[in-house]
Design a protein around this motif. Structure first.
Motif, short mmCIF file in Angstrom:
data_model
loop_
_atom_site.label_atom_id
_atom_site.label_comp_id
_atom_site.label_asym_id
_atom_site.label_seq_id
_atom_site.Cartn_x
_atom_site.Cartn_y
_atom_site.Cartn_z
N ASP A 65 0.83 -1.22 0.00
CA ASP A 65 0.00 0.00 0.00
C ASP A 65 0.86 1.26 0.00
O ASP A 65 0.61 2.21 -0.75
CB ASP A 65 -0.92 0.01 1.23
N ASP A 66 1.89 1.28 0.87
CA ASP A 66 2.80 2.43 0.92
C ASP A 66 3.47 2.65 -0.43
O ASP A 66 3.60 3.77 -0.91
CB ASP A 66 3.91 2.18 1.96
N LEU A 67 3.89 1.53 -1.03
CA LEU A 67 4.60 1.63 -2.31
C LEU A 67 3.66 2.15 -3.40
O LEU A 67 4.05 2.95 -4.25
CB LEU A 67 5.17 0.27 -2.70
N THR A 83 19.11 15.84 -13.49
CA THR A 83 19.82 14.75 -12.82
C THR A 83 18.93 13.51 -12.71
O THR A 83 17.78 13.60 -12.25
CB THR A 83 20.24 15.19 -11.41
N LEU A 84 19.47 12.36 -13.13
CA LEU A 84 18.72 11.11 -13.00
C LEU A 84 19.12 10.48 -11.68
O LEU A 84 20.30 10.29 -11.38
CB LEU A 84 19.04 10.17 -14.17
N ARG A 85 18.06 10.13 -10.89
CA ARG A 85 18.34 9.59 -9.55
C ARG A 85 18.24 8.07 -9.61
O ARG A 85 17.18 7.52 -9.93
CB ARG A 85 17.34 10.16 -8.55
N VAL A 86 19.35 7.42 -9.35
CA VAL A 86 19.45 5.96 -9.50
C VAL A 86 19.60 5.32 -8.12
O VAL A 86 20.44 5.75 -7.33
CB VAL A 86 20.67 5.58 -10.39
N ILE A 87 18.80 4.28 -7.90
CA ILE A 87 18.86 3.62 -6.59
C ILE A 87 19.20 2.13 -6.75
O ILE A 87 18.81 1.50 -7.75
CB ILE A 87 17.53 3.80 -5.82
N ALA A 88 19.96 1.62 -5.80
CA ALA A 88 20.21 0.17 -5.74
C ALA A 88 19.82 -0.27 -4.33
O ALA A 88 20.35 0.26 -3.36
CB ALA A 88 21.67 -0.14 -6.02
N SER A 106 23.93 3.69 2.45
CA SER A 106 23.47 3.29 3.78
C SER A 106 23.64 1.77 3.89
O SER A 106 23.33 1.04 2.94
CB SER A 106 21.98 3.61 3.96
N LYS A 107 24.10 1.35 5.04
CA LYS A 107 24.25 -0.09 5.22
C LYS A 107 22.91 -0.71 5.64
O LYS A 107 22.36 -1.55 4.98
CB LYS A 107 25.34 -0.40 6.24
N ILE A 108 22.45 -0.28 6.79
CA ILE A 108 21.16 -0.77 7.26
C ILE A 108 20.13 0.34 7.01
O ILE A 108 20.43 1.52 7.19
CB ILE A 108 21.23 -1.11 8.76
N TYR A 109 18.94 -0.05 6.59
CA TYR A 109 17.92 0.98 6.33
C TYR A 109 16.57 0.50 6.84
O TYR A 109 16.29 -0.70 6.86
CB TYR A 109 17.84 1.32 4.84
N ASP A 110 15.76 1.46 7.25
CA ASP A 110 14.44 1.08 7.75
C ASP A 110 13.39 1.36 6.68
O ASP A 110 13.68 1.85 5.59
CB ASP A 110 14.12 1.82 9.06
N ARG A 111 12.18 1.04 7.01
CA ARG A 111 11.08 1.15 6.05
C ARG A 111 10.86 2.61 5.62
O ARG A 111 10.66 2.88 4.43
CB ARG A 111 9.81 0.60 6.73
N ALA A 112 10.94 3.51 6.57
CA ALA A 112 10.70 4.92 6.25
C ALA A 112 11.75 5.42 5.27
O ALA A 112 11.44 6.14 4.29
CB ALA A 112 10.72 5.75 7.54
N THR A 113 13.00 5.01 5.51
CA THR A 113 14.08 5.42 4.59
C THR A 113 13.81 4.87 3.20
O THR A 113 13.98 5.57 2.18
CB THR A 113 15.44 4.89 5.12
N LEU A 114 13.42 3.60 3.17
CA LEU A 114 13.16 2.97 1.87
C LEU A 114 12.08 3.75 1.10
O LEU A 114 12.26 4.08 -0.08
CB LEU A 114 12.71 1.51 2.06
N LEU A 115 10.99 4.04 1.79
CA LEU A 115 9.89 4.75 1.12
C LEU A 115 10.34 6.14 0.67
O LEU A 115 10.03 6.58 -0.45
CB LEU A 115 8.68 4.87 2.07
N HIS A 116 11.08 6.79 1.53
CA HIS A 116 11.56 8.13 1.18
C HIS A 116 12.47 8.06 -0.05
O HIS A 116 12.33 8.87 -0.99
CB HIS A 116 12.31 8.73 2.38
#
Lengths: 795, 327
Positions: free
Chosen positions: A547-549, A575-580, A632-642
């Motif tokens: 739902d968040d996604l 700027t193209l923002r690329v995420i892994a 970031s090494k460890i990430y939480d849900r809020a970070t992921l969504l952001h």
């Protein structure tokens, strides 16, 4: 009526007894199934049966019997080794509703009911030879070389004619000394079948029976006839019984069907008399055979057993369950087996998945998870809506991938299955555990489910990355040559591969449902192992927090439509923002990622890495990308969504054939344009140039990123098409799993009945002597390191 | 349905199995019964998978032992299934390796076993009893007459020194008559008082000649199990050398608890069962003194073997069974 017959002894030459009993049941129109250690509980679970008759007792595995005792079906034990194993049989009898003993003298101590073993018409009956010239031997003794027997025979031969034609077979073993008869050279000690034994009896004029004075329970000597008496009589021979230890009390003597002697002299006299008087002897054999056929066949014994089963059956239907170890009537207990648990060590998609299905499944499922939680601990936890509860901790190291069987691990595993009434075992990973776990759980009556998260079942290099660091594509190769080279590079012989695969094929045969997340992983698995078609289901992997996604997607679509209305904005797309996202280790394509970032460092790209491992972080720092690349090494849900909200393109550069890739799904669900390697599940999930891009090299990624930065039309087309993708929600996924579990319940014996207070209190599961691996594994001894306790397959 | 293309290979590599030559005899036997309409290939285990992949035989016959872990059995069976080849095993180490039956149990293969007592040990697989035999080609090594008195005193035994065999020979050595006549051949035999033992491996052809020249052949079974601890299944079937010696026209003294041999050779067919030293002594004396008796028995044993116990007979049964013409 239909009865399951199970011979409980792990090693026995008396396999013929349950077969004889089954034939006798069949002769009186009772159907039978003879079960093995491996399929007893499955047979009870899947067949409409009225009772279980267990033959033997002393050598039985307590785990199997304990689980059997939980089944709401009448269970009868018929011991075969009393009084010698009486102590053990008394212990074992607590798992049964009723026990018969083969020994009359054992009844007062044990409370068992006497029911002697018998003869089998189909196996033992022979037509009596009518005249002396038709016999091959004058005299025969066939029996284990117990010391008292050897001594008696030695003395007896001194009293028999020198030219007597004798047949003597005295098997011995490591515990029983080799017999060395003074006056008779034993040429051959090899064993023979009951059928051939019956032939010998039938062709012998006088057959001797000698008692056995040897017992594990020294207080009681046998006073009951051994089955040999009935079997030999049925085969049609005259018998002399030398009774030196008051072991026999039989009607055969009182009716003059056999000759009984108490001294060697009397015995010799009886034998000589019978040899000299063939008419008397043959008449005695006939009467004896007639008596046996009328009174001492297994058919004659079974009437009692059938009545007892009926009584017990009626009692079961009226009995009300009591006690504390009650399984919830309509719930199902599921044990997940994993290599790790979220919250204990660094974790990935599999650990997240297990947590999601445990926390979000329906109320009628009780979820337990067993997993190594450190290098030296194994934990059993239960998931509830409230969180995770640690039920047990065991100090046991994780075992190496090369170890096939490890009794301490299996012992704990078996205890857990019994203690928590586990009905379904769902395997996610066997890494850190012995490969044979599925055979253990099946033998304990569970239905087995396996989700293919990677390819550990096919290779100990579970990502299928070979010694050169590449995807080996072993599933496409018919020969094992490339695998041999790979193993040899690790210092192994290479030929171990064959053994590993033969064993894996056996393990897979015990899995009732194999779940693959996409078609491609099913194809790879089935390319390794044929014959899986009927058991493989493709169930799309869940995507957590859908739902968040989706909300992110809606935001992006709004932006896209704005763009379509105002195409001139494309020229301002800077700027193209690329995420892994996800564990950015080498197998996830870290080398490619670094090369891509390095090549684009002077251009308008920003990179965001979530889930970097130490190597990744160190490399990024060393390359000095600065603000171009945020890690970031460890990430939480809020970070992921952001971060997903603020990303345009997601890279999934795995070198191994992912079985799903949850991170890819998260990006796609959030409307981030995916670029993924063209292997494994990626091929199923991305339609190239429609809802993402499949690439074969880092160069292709670099070119694509440059195009996407300027080709806003292409970019928006992909983004729009991403909306069509339907990721499966946690709820929908767990509902599918729930259906699978409940469908498999039909394979599991009905364990709704209570474990009786007697069985619970007398001994705890961990006190059981673990021997299941011996019972269910026939490959002990197959590999080169055959003789070690821990059998390994790859070294 | 008639099979047109068959591959015969080992269930383990030849290097691990000294009986690899049997496969050639089987292929030859098959050729004799189906010379025109059956393509037969005999390929070593290590090369079998590649052969199957490219030649797609209709039937893959794997012969021998399952006890050798260092092989390609997995890839051979998987490739056979992928080209829809029917898989057939002819296992000749039962019951000694019967605990390994799990390897072939769930393959949908047909199992031919050399041991009758193992027929019900393969789960749901279709199983058939098929002991080994004498090679058809060995008919030509000697004539149907025994060699004239070349070794008139010799009781020949050739085979591995399994513990039960050593025990029997030690017992027999207690009789001076037997001990003086016995000649034991086979790699690894220890010296036994009063008996001539030759720790030598005999070439197949040389052994056939020795059989032909001997007065009598001593036939001792094996009871050394590698993996038979589940049910301790007794061995009963005669080994292949029983048929080879019979083909060479020499009567045999057969020492075994099992009477299964009587299903192959009748009481007057030249394979005489014996249970005691006295019986063996009697037979030796009779053989030395009654050449007519000896020669008649020898000829009968050859006749029975040629009629019923060559590989062509066994392969005939196997292929007819598979083709559904003889179940």
């Amino acid at each position: 009526m239909r009865i399951v017959i199970y011979h409980s002894d792990p090693q026995t030459a008396n396999q013929y007894i349950p077969i004889a009993i089954a034939k006798a049941f069949n002769r009186i129109s009772v159907k039978t199934v003879i079960a093995s250690h491996e399929n007893l509980l499955r047979t009870v679970g899947t067949s409409a049966v009225n009772g279980v008759l267990v033959i033997g007792g002393a050598g039985a595995d307590e785990y199997i019997l304990s689980r059997l005792s939980q089944c709401s079906i009448p269970k009868i034990l018929w011991t075969t080794e009393d009084p010698y194993e009486l102590e053990r049989n008394i212990l074992i009898s607590r798992f049964f509703d009723y026990t018969y003993t083969n020994c009359e003298g054992s009844t007062s101590t044990s409370g068992f009911t006497y029911l002697p073993l018998a003869a089998c018409h189909a196996g033992n009956f022979r037509v009596i030879r009518p005249s002396d010239d038709l016999y091959n031997y004058d005299f025969a003794f066939i029996g284990t070389a117990w010391p008292n027997r050897v001594a008696a025979l030695d003395e007896l031969f001194d009293h028999l004619p020198r030219n007597i034609k004798a047949k003597v077979i005295m098997p011995h073993n490591q515990y029983i000394q080799k017999p060395n008869l003074k006056s008779f050279a034993l040429l051959n000690k090899s064993p023979i079948t009951i059928k051939e034994l019956s032939d010998i009896w039938n062709s012998t004029k006088v057959v001797l029976t000698l008692g056995r004075i040897f017992s594990n329970s020294n207080k009681i000597n046998s006073i009951s006839p051994p089955p040999r008496l009935y079997e030999a009589s049925c085969a049609g021979c005259a018998q002399v019984i030398l009774d030196q230890g008051s072991f026999l009390n039989t009607k055969y003597e009182s009716l003059d069907l056999v000759k009984r002697a108490t001294t060697i002299e009397e015995c010799a006299k009886a034998i000589n008399f019978l040899l000299e008087n063939p008419e008397v002897r043959i008449e005695m054999a006939k009467k004896s055979q007639q008596y046996t056929l009328a009174n001492d066949l297994y058919e004659n014994r079974l009437e009692k057993i059938i009545y007892k089963f009926k009584d017990l059956s009626e009692a079961l239907t009226t009995e009300k369950p009591l006690g504390e170890h009650k399984c919830m009537p309509k719930s199902l207990n599921v044990l997940h087996v994993a290599h790790n648990l979220k919250g204990f060590q660094a974790s990935g998609g599999t650990e997240l998945y297990i947590e999601e299905i445990c926390k979000n499944s329906s109320k009628n499922l009780n979820h337990f998870v067993i997993a190594p939680t450190s290098q030296s601990d194994i934990s059993l936890v239960r998931y509830t809506k409230q969180g995770i509860e640690i039920l047990e901790n065991h100090s046991l190291p994780i075992i190496e991938q090369h170890i096939l069987s490890s009794a301490p691990h299996e012992h704990i595993f078996a205890s857990v299955i019994l203690k928590y009434c586990i009905e379904i075992v769902h395997y996610h990973h066997l890494l850190g555990f012995p490969l044979i776990f599925p055979l253990v759980s099946k033998a304990l009556g569970c239905a087995n489910v396996m989700t293919i998260h990677d390819y550990y079942i096919a290779c100990h290099k579970w990502l299928l990355i070979n010694h050169l660091g590449n995807f080996c594509e072993a599933h496409t190769k018919k020969s094992l040559t490339s695998c041999q080279l790979c193993l040899q590079a690790d210092g192994l012989l290479g030929t171990e591969r064959n053994t590993r695969l033969l064993i894996s094929r056996r393990i897979l045969s015990s899995i009732d449902k194999i779940i693959c997340s996409t078609r491609e992983s099913a194809v790879i698995l089935k390319s390794f192992f044929s014959g899986l078609e009927d058991r493989v289901s493709i169930v799309q992997m869940l995507t957590p927090g859908l739902d968040d996604l989706s909300r992110i997607t809606r935001v992006k679509n709004y932006q896209t439509s704005t763009f379509q209305i105002m195409p001139q904005l494309s020229t301002t797309f800077s700027t193209l923002r690329v995420i892994a996202i996800g564990n950015q280790a080498r197998h996830k394509g870290l080398d490619s990622l670094l090369r891509i970032i390095n090549n684009l460092r002077g251009e308008d790209f920003n990179f965001r890495i979530l889930g970097a491992d130490d190597n990744c972080e160190a490399a990024i720092n060393a390359l000095g990308f600065g603000a171009k690349c945020n890690v970031s090494k460890i990430y939480d849900r809020a970070t992921l969504l952001h971060e997903l909200t603020n990303s345009d393109v997601a890279l999934s550069l795995s070198m191994w054939p992912e079985t799903y890739n949850i991170s890819l799904g998260e990006a796609m669900a959030a409307g981030v344009v995916p670029i993924a390697t063209n292997i494994g599940a990626h091929k199923d999930r991305i339609r190239h140039e429609y809802n993402g891009f499949l690439v074969n090299s880092a160069a292709e990624v670099i070119d694509l990123l440059r195009i996407l930065r300027v080709d806003k039309k292409l970019f928006s087309k992909i983004q729009v098409n991403l909306v069509e993708i339907k990721e499966i929600s946690v709820l929908d996924h767990t509902n599918i799993l729930s259906k699978i579990y409940f469908n498999l319940r039909s394979l599991v014996p009905d364990t709704q009945a209570l474990i009786s207070a007697k069985s619970i209190n007398s001994r705890s599961y961990t006190d059981f002597e673990y021997q299941l691996n011996d019972l269910i594994l026939d490959f002990r001894g197959y590999s080169s390191s055959a003789m070690s306790v821990e059998t390994s397959w790859d070294e | 349905m008639k099979v047109k293309n068959i591959l015969i290979t080992g269930a383990s590599p030849d290097i691990a199995n000294t009986n690899a030559i049997l496969r050639s005899h089987m292929a030859h036997g098959l050729k004799l019964i189906r010379p025109h309409d059956l393509e037969i290939n005999n390929i070593e285990h290590t090369h079998a998978q590649t052969f199957i992949e490219f030649n797609k035989p209709e039937l893959v016959l794997l012969v021998g032992s399952l006890g050798c872990a260092s092989n390609s059995l997995f890839s051979i069976t998987e490739t056979s299934r992928s080209v829809d080849a029917q898989i057939v095993f002819w296992l000749h180490d039962d019951p000694y390796e019967i605990d390994f039956s799990w390897i072939v149990r769930d393959l949908g293969a047909s199992i031919f076993t050399n041991e009758k007592n193992c027929l019900d040990q393969y789960g749901h697989a279709k199983t058939y009893y098929l002991p080994l035999a004498a090679p058809d080609i060995y008919r030509k090594i000697t004539s149907n007459k025994k060699a004239a008195n070349t070794a008139p005193e010799e009781i020949l035994f050739c085979g591995y020194p399994y513990p039960n065999r050593i025990e029997i020979i030690e017992n027999l050595a207690k009789s001076p008559l037997i001990a003086s006549a016995l000649r034991i051949y086979g790699p690894g035999w220890p010296s036994i008082d009063a008996v001539k033992t030759f720790s030598l491996r005999q070439a197949p052809i040389s052994l056939q000649k020795k059989y032909n020249e001997a007065l009598l052949v001593l036939n001792l079974g094996r009871s050394l199990s590698i993996a038979n601890s589940r049910h301790f299944i007794p061995a009963s079937a005669p080994g292949p050398r029983t048929f080879e010696a019979a083909l060479q026209s020499t009567p045999q003294i057969y020492v075994d608890q099992s009477r299964e041999i009587e299903n192959f050779f009748g009481p007057e067919d030249g394979v005489i069962t014996a249970d005691s030293i006295e019986e063996i002594e009697f037979l030796i004396s009779k053989a030395k003194n009654d050449h007519n008796w000896l020669s008649q028995l020898g000829e009968k044993s050859r006749e029975v073997t040629i009629k019923r116990h060559l590989y062509s007979h066994r392969l005939g049964f196997l292929i007819n069974t598979i083709e559904g013409t003889q179940i």
